[in-house]
Design an enzyme around this catalytic site. Structure first.
Site, mmCIF file in Angstrom:
data_model
loop_
_atom_site.group_PDB
_atom_site.id
_atom_site.type_symbol
_atom_site.label_atom_id
_atom_site.label_comp_id
_atom_site.label_asym_id
_atom_site.label_seq_id
_atom_site.Cartn_x
_atom_site.Cartn_y
_atom_site.Cartn_z
ATOM 1 N N ASP A 67 29.517 46.294 33.328
ATOM 2 C CA ASP A 67 28.710 45.500 32.395
ATOM 3 C C ASP A 67 27.303 45.227 32.924
ATOM 4 O O ASP A 67 27.007 45.469 34.091
ATOM 5 C CB ASP A 67 29.438 44.187 32.049
ATOM 6 N N ASP A 136 38.046 32.824 31.702
ATOM 7 C CA ASP A 136 38.576 32.869 30.327
ATOM 8 C C ASP A 136 39.371 34.150 30.075
ATOM 9 O O ASP A 136 39.679 34.485 28.934
ATOM 10 C CB ASP A 136 37.449 32.695 29.289
ATOM 11 N N HIS A 138 38.415 37.254 30.798
ATOM 12 C CA HIS A 138 37.684 38.503 30.527
ATOM 13 C C HIS A 138 37.793 39.511 31.663
ATOM 14 O O HIS A 138 37.853 39.159 32.828
ATOM 15 C CB HIS A 138 36.220 38.252 30.124
ATOM 16 N N GLU A 143 35.250 39.180 26.178
ATOM 17 C CA GLU A 143 35.635 37.790 25.963
ATOM 18 C C GLU A 143 36.851 37.714 25.039
ATOM 19 O O GLU A 143 37.196 38.711 24.385
ATOM 20 C CB GLU A 143 34.449 37.021 25.370
HETATM 21 C C1 GLP Z 1 31.896 38.237 35.802
HETATM 22 C C2 GLP Z 1 31.990 39.771 35.547
HETATM 23 C C3 GLP Z 1 33.410 40.224 35.623
HETATM 24 C C4 GLP Z 1 34.055 39.584 36.833
HETATM 25 C C5 GLP Z 1 34.233 38.100 36.602
HETATM 26 C C6 GLP Z 1 34.716 37.343 37.829
HETATM 27 O O1 GLP Z 1 31.398 37.570 34.734
HETATM 28 N N1 GLP Z 1 31.415 40.191 34.293
HETATM 29 O O2 GLP Z 1 33.462 41.651 35.688
HETATM 30 O O3 GLP Z 1 35.318 40.124 37.060
HETATM 31 O O4 GLP Z 1 33.129 37.545 35.973
HETATM 32 O O5 GLP Z 1 33.699 36.796 38.573
HETATM 33 P P1 GLP Z 1 33.933 36.023 39.932
HETATM 34 O O6 GLP Z 1 34.423 37.034 40.913
HETATM 35 O O7 GLP Z 1 32.570 35.501 40.300
HETATM 36 O O8 GLP Z 1 34.934 34.973 39.673
#
Ligand code: GLP
Length: 261
Positions: A67, A136, A138, A143
């Protein structure tokens, strides 16, 4: 689906990096699907260490990230392109021209989504997709409500994602509320999935994704649909798993994991 619970975050990170490295050694021209977020920083540090100290060679590999924020150019410190260069690409020998992320500045979002999916297909598809999970549920930025068949596209982020990710911006209000993300359907086309989830605050959503119903309301539950998915978690994230004893038993008993115990 295999679920592997490791005692510490570091053990979970090391196993994840090792599985990625072993795949690369088996298939030097493989295509990585990569993720961002705090969880992955340690994985990328470990891969960089393996490159430095053990000669792990990325010259023939390609990568596609999940992303990118809409509106941010690659040189913006908050863009995922910047994150990837900083945490991984600058520290290994992958060719920069073989690393791909959606273009956050693309003028036509529909076209950009289609272009990205085509680029993945033209590269032969993703060999190994690394996934984290958002609070959430994702994966990428899919989402709640994202179709399980969704393709790479522009999406709006949830208030929960804003709470989770905006502290990473120097000014919270600079966080874009839209992003490009590979679709759940796109993600499910990868040959293998490696999901890494660590920390106490992910325990509930991890249990929902892995042991709850398959539902578009928890995009992470899509790992249940994939026939070669490994979910690696630390003790803190795994504390609510109901089938924990079985996961531990199969990790010990299954010969596929003999080299990793
Ligand atoms: C982000 C990314 C995801 C990731 C997630 C976890 O928003 N878009 O691909 O897996 O959130 O993030 P974190 O490792 O900071 O908890």
């Amino acid at each position: 689906m295999d679920v592997i619970v490791r005692a510490t975050t570091q053990d979970a990170v090391k196993l994840t990096a090792r599985l990625m490295a072993d795949e690369l050694r088996k298939q030097p021209d493989m295509v990585f699907g990569l993720a961002t977020g705090r969880t992955m920083e340690a994985v990328y540090a470990e891969l960089a260490r393996m490159h430095r100290e053990e000669g792990l060679n990325f010259t023939h590999a390609k990568s596609f990230n999940l992303d990118e924020y809409i509106g941010l150019a690659g040189d913006d410190v908050n863009s995922y392109r910047y994150y990837m260069n900083k945490h991984l690409f600058n520290n290994i020998n992958i060719r920069p021209e073989n690393t791909f992320l959606p273009d956050g500045t693309a003028a036509n979002p529909d076209r950009e989504g289609r272009r990205y999916d085509e680029a993945i297909n033209n590269a032969g598809g993703v060999t190994l997709q690394l996934l984290g999970i958002g609070r959430d549920g994702h994966i990428g930025f899919n989402e709640p409500g994202s179709s399980l068949r969704s393709r790479t596209r522009a999406v709006c982020l949830t208030p929960e994602t804003y709470e989770q990710n905006s502290p990473l911006f120097a000014r919270r209000e600079d966080m874009p509320m839209r992003a490009f993300t590979m679709g759940v359907g796109t993600i499910l086309e990868s040959q293998k999935i490696l999901m890494l989830v660590t920390g106490d605050e992910k325990a509930e959503i991890l249990a929902a994704a892995v042991e709850g119903p398959l539902t578009a309301m928890v995009s992470g539950s899509a790992v249940q649909l994939h026939n070669d998915a490994v979910v690696i978690v630390d003790e803190a994230a795994g504390r609510l798993l109901k089938h924990r004893a079985y996961y531990d038993f199969s990790f010990q008993a299954d010969p596929r994991w003999a080299a990793y115990r």
